[in-house]
Design a protein around this motif. Structure first.
Motif, PDB file in Angstrom:
ATOM      1  N   PHE A   1       9.247  34.699  29.459  1.00 27.62           N
ATOM      2  CA  PHE A   1      10.129  35.490  28.613  1.00 27.62           C
ATOM      3  C   PHE A   1       9.425  36.816  28.299  1.00 27.62           C
ATOM      4  CE2 PHE A   1      11.654  31.159  28.035  1.00 27.62           C
ATOM      5  CZ  PHE A   1      13.014  31.338  28.276  1.00 27.62           C
ATOM      6  N   GLN A   2       9.090  37.108  27.032  1.00 29.86           N
ATOM      7  CA  GLN A   2       8.448  38.367  26.682  1.00 29.86           C
ATOM      8  C   GLN A   2       6.925  38.276  26.697  1.00 29.86           C
ATOM      9  OE1 GLN A   2      10.045  41.258  26.260  1.00 29.86           O
ATOM     10  NE2 GLN A   2      11.982  40.228  26.682  1.00 29.86           N
ATOM     11  N   LYS A   3       6.387  37.094  26.929  1.00 27.20           N
ATOM     12  CA  LYS A   3       4.938  36.902  26.883  1.00 27.20           C
ATOM     13  C   LYS A   3       4.324  37.221  28.241  1.00 27.20           C
ATOM     14  CE  LYS A   3       1.351  33.465  25.913  1.00 27.20           C
ATOM     15  NZ  LYS A   3       0.578  34.380  25.092  1.00 27.20           N
ATOM     16  N   ARG A   4       3.260  38.020  28.216  1.00 22.63           N
ATOM     17  CA  ARG A   4       2.508  38.354  29.428  1.00 22.63           C
ATOM     18  C   ARG A   4       1.147  37.658  29.348  1.00 22.63           C
ATOM     19  NH1 ARG A   4       2.314  42.823  33.069  1.00 22.63           N
ATOM     20  NH2 ARG A   4       4.024  43.840  31.957  1.00 22.63           N
ATOM     21  N   PHE A   5       0.744  37.004  30.441  1.00 22.31           N
ATOM     22  CA  PHE A   5      -0.495  36.236  30.430  1.00 22.31           C
ATOM     23  C   PHE A   5      -1.739  37.117  30.558  1.00 22.31           C
ATOM     24  CE2 PHE A   5       2.697  33.278  32.313  1.00 22.31           C
ATOM     25  CZ  PHE A   5       2.813  32.466  31.195  1.00 22.31           C
ATOM     26  N   ASN A   6      -1.634  38.220  31.286  1.00 20.76           N
ATOM     27  CA  ASN A   6      -2.742  39.159  31.385  1.00 20.76           C
ATOM     28  C   ASN A   6      -2.170  40.553  31.615  1.00 20.76           C
ATOM     29  OD1 ASN A   6      -2.367  39.498  34.336  1.00 20.76           O
ATOM     30  ND2 ASN A   6      -3.229  37.436  34.461  1.00 20.76           N
ATOM     31  N   GLU A   7      -3.056  41.542  31.743  1.00 19.56           N
ATOM     32  CA  GLU A   7      -2.605  42.932  31.830  1.00 19.56           C
ATOM     33  C   GLU A   7      -2.240  43.358  33.249  1.00 19.56           C
ATOM     34  OE1 GLU A   7      -5.516  45.417  30.040  1.00 19.56           O
ATOM     35  OE2 GLU A   7      -5.221  44.604  28.027  1.00 19.56           O
ATOM     36  N   GLU A   8      -2.439  42.498  34.228  1.00 20.86           N
ATOM     37  CA  GLU A   8      -2.107  42.858  35.598  1.00 20.86           C
ATOM     38  C   GLU A   8      -0.593  42.949  35.773  1.00 20.86           C
ATOM     39  OE1 GLU A   8      -3.827  40.198  38.373  1.00 20.86           O
ATOM     40  OE2 GLU A   8      -5.896  40.646  37.809  1.00 20.86           O
TER      41      GLU A   8
END
Length: 205
Positions: free
Chosen positions: A165-172
């Motif tokens: 959803f809106q959550k990103r696991f890392n900045e890549e």
């Protein structure tokens, strides 16, 4: 000896309609501190309805305006030669029914693609043979292989696209973001070459 003004054009920006485009909007300026503030606040263009949604500001038009005001200036351009200005209209709230329809369409399409791929490579037969190799027994539905495989397929897609959803696991950036970025970059490059509106208006004056 006059200190030079260094100007680095931005690749692209987004602005609201009916706004004046100033130098600091489309470029970064450094150098002669006496002129820097005045140059940054010089008006390059006023957005009009006939501009529609894309305006291209060329570095040559900035140099021309600076030299008209400060004839003794030494101006150097760094980076790109144009800045593509995207005029954003008022954002409308998304239609729930339209979003739901598109989501359903994409979901069914993705499911069909996955099922057709598994059918083409005979995945069910492969899992049955794998079950036989490990247990020595034949099983039409080796659920202990199929269920973890299905869960892993979904988790793998989430990790691959780097979003929940809106959550990103890392900045890549995920592959979709990279492709969208490349597509937008190609559009900006095309527009910068073929639709240089500000420069065309300056030539017509």
């Amino acid at each position: 000896m006059t200190k030079p003004l260094y100007i680095r054009m931005k690749q692209s920006i987004r602005i609201p309609p009916k706004q004046m485009i100033r130098v600091y909007d489309v470029a970064r300026v450094t150098g002669d501190s006496r002129k820097k503030h005045m140059v940054e606040h010089m008006i390059l263009h006023t957005v009009k309805p006939e501009d529609r949604n894309i305006i291209v500001v060329d570095s040559f038009s900035i140099i021309e305006r600076i030299l008209n005001r400060f004839p003794d200036s030494d101006v150097e351009i760094l980076g790109p030669n144009q800045c593509v200005v995207h005029v954003e209209g008022q954002k409308r709230k998304p239609n729930v029914f339209l979003v739901s329809f598109i989501w359903l369409l994409l979901f069914v399409g993705a499911a069909m693609a996955i099922m057709n791929f598994h059918y083409d490579v005979s995945m069910e037969m492969v899992q049955q043979k794998l079950h036989f190799m490990l247990t020595g027994e034949e099983e039409e539905y080796p659920l202990w292989i199929q269920v973890p495989y299905s869960i892993g397929l979904g988790v793998g897609m989430i990790l691959f696209f780097n979003h929940w959803f809106q959550k990103r696991f890392n900045e890549e950036p995920n592959p979709m973001e990279v492709e969208v970025f490349k597509y937008q970059e190609d559009i900006d490059h095309y527009v910068a070459i073929h639709e240089n509106k500000v420069e065309q208006q300056d030539e017509n004056r």
